[in-house]
Structure formats: C-alpha cells, structure tokens
Design a protein around this motif. Structure first.
Motif, short mmCIF file in Angstrom:
data_model
loop_
_atom_site.label_atom_id
_atom_site.label_comp_id
_atom_site.label_asym_id
_atom_site.label_seq_id
_atom_site.Cartn_x
_atom_site.Cartn_y
_atom_site.Cartn_z
N ALA A 49 0.83 -1.21 0.00
CA ALA A 49 0.00 0.00 0.00
C ALA A 49 0.87 1.26 0.00
O ALA A 49 0.55 2.23 -0.70
CB ALA A 49 -0.94 0.00 1.21
N VAL A 50 1.95 1.24 0.75
CA VAL A 50 2.87 2.39 0.78
C VAL A 50 3.46 2.61 -0.61
O VAL A 50 3.48 3.74 -1.12
CB VAL A 50 3.98 2.19 1.84
CG1 VAL A 50 5.08 3.23 1.69
CG2 VAL A 50 3.40 2.23 3.24
N ILE A 51 3.94 1.55 -1.23
CA ILE A 51 4.56 1.67 -2.56
C ILE A 51 3.54 2.13 -3.60
O ILE A 51 3.81 3.04 -4.38
CB ILE A 51 5.21 0.33 -2.96
CG1 ILE A 51 6.44 0.06 -2.07
CG2 ILE A 51 5.59 0.31 -4.44
CD1 ILE A 51 7.01 -1.34 -2.19
N LEU A 52 2.36 1.52 -3.59
CA LEU A 52 1.34 1.88 -4.58
C LEU A 52 0.83 3.30 -4.36
O LEU A 52 0.53 4.02 -5.32
CB LEU A 52 0.19 0.87 -4.55
CG LEU A 52 0.56 -0.54 -5.02
CD1 LEU A 52 -0.57 -1.51 -4.76
CD2 LEU A 52 0.96 -0.53 -6.49
N ALA A 53 0.74 3.73 -3.10
CA ALA A 53 0.32 5.11 -2.81
C ALA A 53 1.36 6.10 -3.32
O ALA A 53 1.01 7.17 -3.83
CB ALA A 53 0.08 5.30 -1.32
N GLU A 97 12.46 -6.54 -5.77
CA GLU A 97 11.52 -7.55 -5.28
C GLU A 97 10.35 -6.91 -4.54
O GLU A 97 9.20 -7.33 -4.70
CB GLU A 97 12.23 -8.54 -4.37
CG GLU A 97 13.19 -9.45 -5.08
CD GLU A 97 14.05 -10.27 -4.13
OE1 GLU A 97 14.18 -9.90 -2.94
OE2 GLU A 97 14.62 -11.28 -4.58
N GLN A 98 10.63 -5.88 -3.73
CA GLN A 98 9.56 -5.21 -2.98
C GLN A 98 8.59 -4.52 -3.94
O GLN A 98 7.37 -4.64 -3.79
CB GLN A 98 10.13 -4.18 -2.01
CG GLN A 98 10.72 -4.77 -0.76
CD GLN A 98 11.22 -3.70 0.19
OE1 GLN A 98 11.88 -2.75 -0.21
NE2 GLN A 98 10.90 -3.86 1.45
N VAL A 99 9.12 -3.79 -4.91
CA VAL A 99 8.26 -3.09 -5.87
C VAL A 99 7.53 -4.09 -6.74
O VAL A 99 6.34 -3.94 -7.02
CB VAL A 99 9.07 -2.08 -6.72
CG1 VAL A 99 8.19 -1.44 -7.77
CG2 VAL A 99 9.68 -1.01 -5.83
#
Length: 150
Positions: free
Chosen positions: A76-80, A107-109
C-alpha cells in the motif's frame, strides 16, 4: 538508525497531532515507517475516525483506502507513492524508502505491483515504475469510496 524502542510514544503522538506523516516521522527518528506504524498506529480498524480523513494527506488516504481493500502495508505504501506521482516514473529507491524488509528494492516493488494488479486491477507501463492514467483514476475512486464509508 535509531532503535524503535528508543522512540517515545509521546513524541510520535505530538508529531501526528501536528499532522506529520508517518514517512516524515520515520525520517525524523531514523526508524522505518513500517516499524513506527506497527508500534504506534492504532491497529485493527482501517477506517478513519470522524474528521480524521479530512486531516490526512492525499497519499496517506490512498494508503488507508488500499489497506481497507486488502493490500498489505508495504505494498500500500509503494502503490500510494506511485499514485501520488500521478503517472510519472519513480525510482525503486524512492518507492521503498523507510520500509523494512529483507527483499531487494526490485523484489519489494515487484511484489507490490503484483498485489496491485491482483487486488485492484492496476496496470503499469512496460518497464517503468509508474501507473497508467486508468490506474491513477482507479485508486482515486477507491479513495473516494473509502472516505464515503468513513
């Protein structure tokens, strides 16, 4: 980096009352945003308190709306952050700043993109850390729906 045990709950509450974002408090304390949220954010209910949504930053609203839709915290943090970039390309380092994890930036993204595609039907331009215009709009509508339910 500061240990999360060294951060005072009073300090975090004071900064939140001043409308500081979790990311800003993470930079101030040297702790990760995820660790701060896990320790100091009220858990459970993902809906905003009465009047709270009005005080939130747009990016935080996007995070909360996606969490309520079942997206994991880190994703959610990355997509926001991608949504907040409004279709612009963002580096992986910017997207993962302040997040805990043993996975590499890619990998996280990548995991966030997969989760966004699976749960929210988001689309991405080929070979870029960005959202398509339709995906930016989809998240904006998700935020509006989340605010109405609050």
């Amino acid at each position: 980096m500061t240990r999360i045990e060294d951060v005072s709950a009073h300090y975090v509450a004071e900064k939140r009352r001043l409308n500081a974002s979790w990311a800003a408090i993470a930079r101030m304390t040297g702790c990760s945003e995820t660790a701060l949220r896990q320790r100091f954010a009220p858990s459970g209910d993902l809906r905003p308190a009465v009047g709270e949504a009005r005080l939130m930053s747009p990016r935080l609203k996007a995070e909360k709306a996606m969490r309520a839709a079942g997206v994991s915290q880190a994703s959610a943090v990355i997509l926001a952050r991608l949504w907040h970039a409004n279709g612009a390309r963002v580096t992986g380092v910017e997207l993962t700043r302040g997040l805990d994890g043993v996975a590499t930036v890619g990998e996280q993204v990548g995991a966030a993109r997969v989760e966004g595609r699976r749960l929210l039907q988001l689309e991405y331009p080929t070979g870029a850390y960005a959202l398509t215009a339709d995906s930016v709009t989809r998240i904006s509508h998700l935020i509006q729906d989340w605010e109405r339910r609050a």
